[in-house]
Design a protein around this motif. Structure first.
Motif, PDB file in Angstrom:
ATOM      1  N   ARG A 247      13.630 -22.450  16.210  1.00  0.00           N
ATOM      2  CA  ARG A 247      13.948 -23.206  14.969  1.00  0.00           C
ATOM      3  C   ARG A 247      15.185 -23.778  14.905  1.00  0.00           C
TER       4      ARG A 247
ATOM      5  N   SER B 276       9.491 -18.000  18.682  1.00  0.00           N
ATOM      6  CA  SER B 276       9.458 -19.255  17.713  1.00  0.00           C
ATOM      7  C   SER B 276      10.928 -19.762  17.739  1.00  0.00           C
TER       8      SER B 276
ATOM      9  N   THR C 177      12.612 -14.727  17.399  1.00  0.00           N
ATOM     10  CA  THR C 177      12.770 -16.244  16.608  1.00  0.00           C
ATOM     11  C   THR C 177      14.021 -16.566  17.266  1.00  0.00           C
TER      12      THR C 177
ATOM     13  N   GLN D  91      12.159 -27.207  22.850  1.00  0.00           N
ATOM     14  CA  GLN D  91      11.194 -27.137  22.232  1.00  0.00           C
ATOM     15  C   GLN D  91       9.781 -26.888  23.108  1.00  0.00           C
ATOM     16  N   SER D  92       9.827 -27.749  24.199  1.00  0.00           N
ATOM     17  CA  SER D  92       8.630 -27.510  25.128  1.00  0.00           C
ATOM     18  C   SER D  92       8.658 -26.076  25.592  1.00  0.00           C
ATOM     19  N   TYR D  93      10.097 -25.511  26.070  1.00  0.00           N
ATOM     20  CA  TYR D  93      10.278 -24.324  26.831  1.00  0.00           C
ATOM     21  C   TYR D  93       9.610 -23.241  25.791  1.00  0.00           C
TER      22      TYR D  93
ATOM     23  N   ASP E 183       7.648 -23.515  22.926  1.00  0.00           N
ATOM     24  CA  ASP E 183       6.349 -23.567  22.301  1.00  0.00           C
ATOM     25  C   ASP E 183       5.275 -23.081  22.922  1.00  0.00           C
ATOM     26  N   VAL E 184       5.494 -22.809  24.202  1.00  0.00           N
ATOM     27  CA  VAL E 184       4.490 -21.980  25.107  1.00  0.00           C
ATOM     28  C   VAL E 184       4.561 -20.453  25.037  1.00  0.00           C
ATOM     29  N   GLN E 185       5.557 -20.014  24.343  1.00  0.00           N
ATOM     30  CA  GLN E 185       5.930 -18.464  24.299  1.00  0.00           C
ATOM     31  C   GLN E 185       5.615 -17.796  23.083  1.00  0.00           C
TER      32      GLN E 185
END
Length: 252
Positions: free
Chosen positions: A53, A51, A25, A42-44, A46-48
């Protein structure tokens, strides 16, 4: 005989499917970033398998501070300013040509193994920079697969400089539609396994410096894959690459 018919281990695509991501995280504390920067973060992630926050400390300090953790275990921390150049979709790393000018954030190196599900070519290029920079500083054989060798044209100067560095041997893989200048070992192949794969793998003298980025193009210009610092995973990839022997260059 195609490479898929020989006995050099699982295919590159099979390796991608077998690797599981490191579940960590990353928390951004006390942020005051603009919408564009927050969307890029967030985009970077989101696909990993990492997580992302947002959080706050009681006194609201320090500002824009990132902490990487696994459950309650602290792993690394850095300011957003130090990390953002590797996350920015318009990163200056895209145009890097001098290996000693690449500054990849230490915090991102602490993500031992991350799976990503939707990387475009620009993001793949930036992700490759950490391994290229590490090869320049620590030496070893650097194996880079561009699908087609002509895809290496935007990085021609960087790879020419890497090949000229002490203790670095560059191996370039792809369809032989262009001959990159420089002292490279070329592995020209039109095997579908190579045409669908993007990889940068460092076979360093010390196991601690071995690392790999491996991805499969599943949709046009969209890649699914992982990066890893586990020498055992690196060894599996290197074993598979022996199925594509040198065709030109100093390695013959």
């Amino acid at each position: 005989m195609s490479a898929s018919d020989d006995a050099s281990g699982p295919t590159l695509q099979a390796i991608v499917r077998r690797v599981e991501g490191d579940e960590a995280t990353l928390t951004l504390f006390n942020d005051d970033v603009n919408r564009e920067e927050l969307a890029a973060l967030q985009s970077y992630f989101d696909v990993q398998t990492v997580s992302f926050r947002r959080g706050r400390t009681e006194d609201g300090l320090p500002r824009n501070f990132l902490v990487l953790h696994d459950d309650e275990e602290f792993r690394a921390a850095a300011s957003l300013a130090d990390v953002f150049p590797a996350i920015d979709p318009n990163s200056s790393m895209l145009a890097a040509s001098e290996p000693d000018g690449i500054e990849y954030p230490d915090l991102l190196r602490e993500i031992d193994q991350s799976v990503f599900t939707d990387y475009g070519r620009r993001r793949m290029t930036v992700a490759s920079r950490e391994i290229e920079e590490h090869a320049y500083r620590h030496g070893g054989r650097l194996h880079a697969g561009f699908q087609s060798l002509s895809n290496a044209k935007p990085q021609e100067r960087l790879y020419r400089n890497l090949a000229a560095a002490d203790d670095v041997e560059t191996h370039l893989y792809g369809a032989g539609d262009w001959t990159p200048p420089g002292d490279h070992v070329l592995h020209e192949s039109d095997d579908p396994e190579i045409l669908r794969s993007w990889f940068v793998v460092l076979d360093a003298p010390d196991d601690r410096d071995k690392r790999a980025l491996l991805a499969e193009e599943r949709d046009d210009g969209r890649f699914y894959g992982f990066w890893a610092y586990d020498p055992d995973i690196v060894a599996v990839i290197l074993d598979r690459l022996t199925a594509f022997p040198p065709t030109a260059g100093s390695g013959l």
